[in-house]
Write an enzyme that holds these catalytic residues in place. Structure first.
Site, PDB file in Angstrom:
ATOM      1  N   SER A   1       0.831  -1.211   0.000  1.00 23.03           N
ATOM      2  CA  SER A   1       0.000   0.000   0.000  1.00 23.03           C
ATOM      3  C   SER A   1       0.866   1.262   0.000  1.00 23.03           C
ATOM      4  CB  SER A   1      -0.977   0.002   1.181  1.00 23.03           C
ATOM      5  OG  SER A   1      -0.306   0.124   2.407  1.00 23.03           O
ATOM      6  N   ASN A   2       2.005   1.227   0.683  1.00 27.29           N
ATOM      7  CA  ASN A   2       2.911   2.384   0.627  1.00 27.29           C
ATOM      8  C   ASN A   2       3.523   2.526  -0.762  1.00 27.29           C
ATOM      9  OD1 ASN A   2       3.368   3.846   3.364  1.00 27.29           O
ATOM     10  ND2 ASN A   2       3.166   1.683   3.869  1.00 27.29           N
TER      11      ASN A   2
ATOM     12  N   LYS B   1      23.943 -13.999   1.726  1.00 27.86           N
ATOM     13  CA  LYS B   1      23.304 -12.680   1.657  1.00 27.86           C
ATOM     14  C   LYS B   1      24.144 -11.691   0.850  1.00 27.86           C
ATOM     15  CE  LYS B   1      21.161  -9.100   4.416  1.00 27.86           C
ATOM     16  NZ  LYS B   1      20.414  -8.790   5.624  1.00 27.86           N
TER      17      LYS B   1
ATOM     18  N   MET C   1      10.865  -6.537   4.382  1.00 29.34           N
ATOM     19  CA  MET C   1      10.984  -7.196   5.680  1.00 29.34           C
ATOM     20  C   MET C   1      12.346  -7.865   5.877  1.00 29.34           C
ATOM     21  SD  MET C   1       8.152  -6.194   6.603  1.00 29.34           S
ATOM     22  CE  MET C   1       7.681  -6.953   8.124  1.00 29.34           C
TER      23      MET C   1
ATOM     24  N   ILE D   1      19.030  -4.534   5.736  1.00 31.77           N
ATOM     25  CA  ILE D   1      19.974  -4.216   4.663  1.00 31.77           C
ATOM     26  C   ILE D   1      21.386  -4.536   5.181  1.00 31.77           C
ATOM     27  CG2 ILE D   1      20.913  -2.363   3.225  1.00 31.77           C
ATOM     28  CD1 ILE D   1      18.034  -2.927   2.479  1.00 31.77           C
TER      29      ILE D   1
ATOM     30  N   HIS E   1       8.624   3.295   9.389  1.00 37.32           N
ATOM     31  CA  HIS E   1       8.319   2.362  10.473  1.00 37.32           C
ATOM     32  C   HIS E   1       7.024   2.817  11.156  1.00 37.32           C
ATOM     33  CE1 HIS E   1       9.037  -0.604  13.555  1.00 37.32           C
ATOM     34  NE2 HIS E   1       8.702   0.319  14.440  1.00 37.32           N
TER      35      HIS E   1
HETATM   36  C1  GRF Z   1       4.017  -0.488   6.834  1.00 37.12           C
HETATM   37  O1  GRF Z   1       3.269  -0.418   8.007  1.00 37.12           O
HETATM   38  C2  GRF Z   1       5.427   0.010   7.074  1.00 37.12           C
HETATM   39  O2  GRF Z   1       5.494   0.994   8.046  1.00 37.12           O
HETATM   40  C3  GRF Z   1       6.144  -1.217   7.534  1.00 37.12           C
HETATM   41  O3  GRF Z   1       5.594  -2.258   6.764  1.00 37.12           O
HETATM   42  C4  GRF Z   1       4.258  -1.933   6.412  1.00 37.12           C
HETATM   43  C5  GRF Z   1       4.124  -2.137   4.935  1.00 37.12           C
HETATM   44  O4  GRF Z   1       2.796  -2.030   4.486  1.00 37.12           O
HETATM   45  N1  GRF Z   1       7.572  -1.048   7.385  1.00 37.12           N
HETATM   46  P1  GRF Z   1       2.494  -2.000   2.932  1.00 37.12           P
HETATM   47  O5  GRF Z   1       3.116  -3.273   2.330  1.00 37.12           O
HETATM   48  O6  GRF Z   1       3.100  -0.776   2.352  1.00 37.12           O
HETATM   49  O7  GRF Z   1       0.996  -2.023   2.792  1.00 37.12           O
END
Ligand code: GRF
Length: 200
Positions: free
Chosen positions: A12-13, A64, A89, A92, A108
């Site tokens: 979603s971001n 890695k 997730m 780095i 975050h």
């Molecule tokens: C978000 O809450 C972000 O803050 C965290 O992971 C989530 C990702 O959500 N790091 P999306 O995949 O962007 O919906």
């Protein structure tokens, strides 16, 4: 300025940032989405938007460092200036950090340094705090520890369920992240260090 987004999940971001790039409120080119999970929904979102979409997993590599070396090569070939983590997730590692130090942003879902780690929203909710929020920061070698660029509060009402809080946090993220990415681009474009170079 050229951006790459790294994501592992829903995206979603990613969608909010891609929209801001399309509208021109982020003045940059979104050159690629990288995803480290083959089943992630963000891949579909990216393909539907016609954005170059690359996916491979660490388990495809001997270690890695080799995984990140491949990523680094892709970033260099595409002359990526700024990497934006949007629900990526994974930590780095030094291979990428060495070249992209201060050029990787993360969001975050808590007010760092409080509630770092995988479950920032739930941890704040369960701790019973009345205020949490979102933090945008540069990535260093720690878990959600790099220099903070911006924070925005989200208040927790006693009637809130965890789902309601999650929903509000995500809405704030979708406002804040594009805005902070644009501000960061503007600030960093003015500095001499902010030039992509093959020497990296
Ligand atoms: C978000 O809450 C972000 O803050 C965290 O992971 C989530 C990702 O959500 N790091 P999306 O995949 O962007 O919906």
């Amino acid at each position: 300025m050229k951006l790459a987004i790294f994501a592992s999940g829903n995206g979603s971001n990613f969608a909010a940032i891609a929209e801001a790039v399309k509208e021109g409120t982020i003045n940059a080119e979104l050159v690629l989405l990288f995803c480290d999970k083959r089943q992630a929904y963000v891949i579909q979102r990216s393909q539907e938007l016609g954005i170059s979409t690359i996916c491979f997993e660490p388990k495809d590599f001997v270690n890695k460092a080799a995984y990140e070396q491949e990523l680094l090569q892709i970033l260099k070939v595409n002359q990526v200036d700024l990497v934006v983590l949007a629900g990526y997730m994974r930590l780095i590692g030094p291979t990428l950090l060495k070249v992209y130090s201060n050029r990787i942003l993360n969001i975050h879902p808590a007010l760092l340094p409080d509630f770092p780690g995988l479950h920032g929203i739930r941890d704040a909710f369960e701790a019973g705090v009345i205020e949490t929020g979102v933090t945008v920061h540069f990535v260093d070698d720690g878990v959600d520890t790099g220099p903070i660029v911006a924070q925005e509060s989200v208040f927790i009402d006693e009637k809130d369920t965890l789902e309601m809080l999650e929903e509000r946090i995500h809405q704030v993220e979708h406002q804040v992240y594009p805005k902070v990415i644009q501000e960061t681009i503007e600030k960093l474009s003015k500095t001499n260090e902010w030039k992509w170079s093959v020497e990296g």
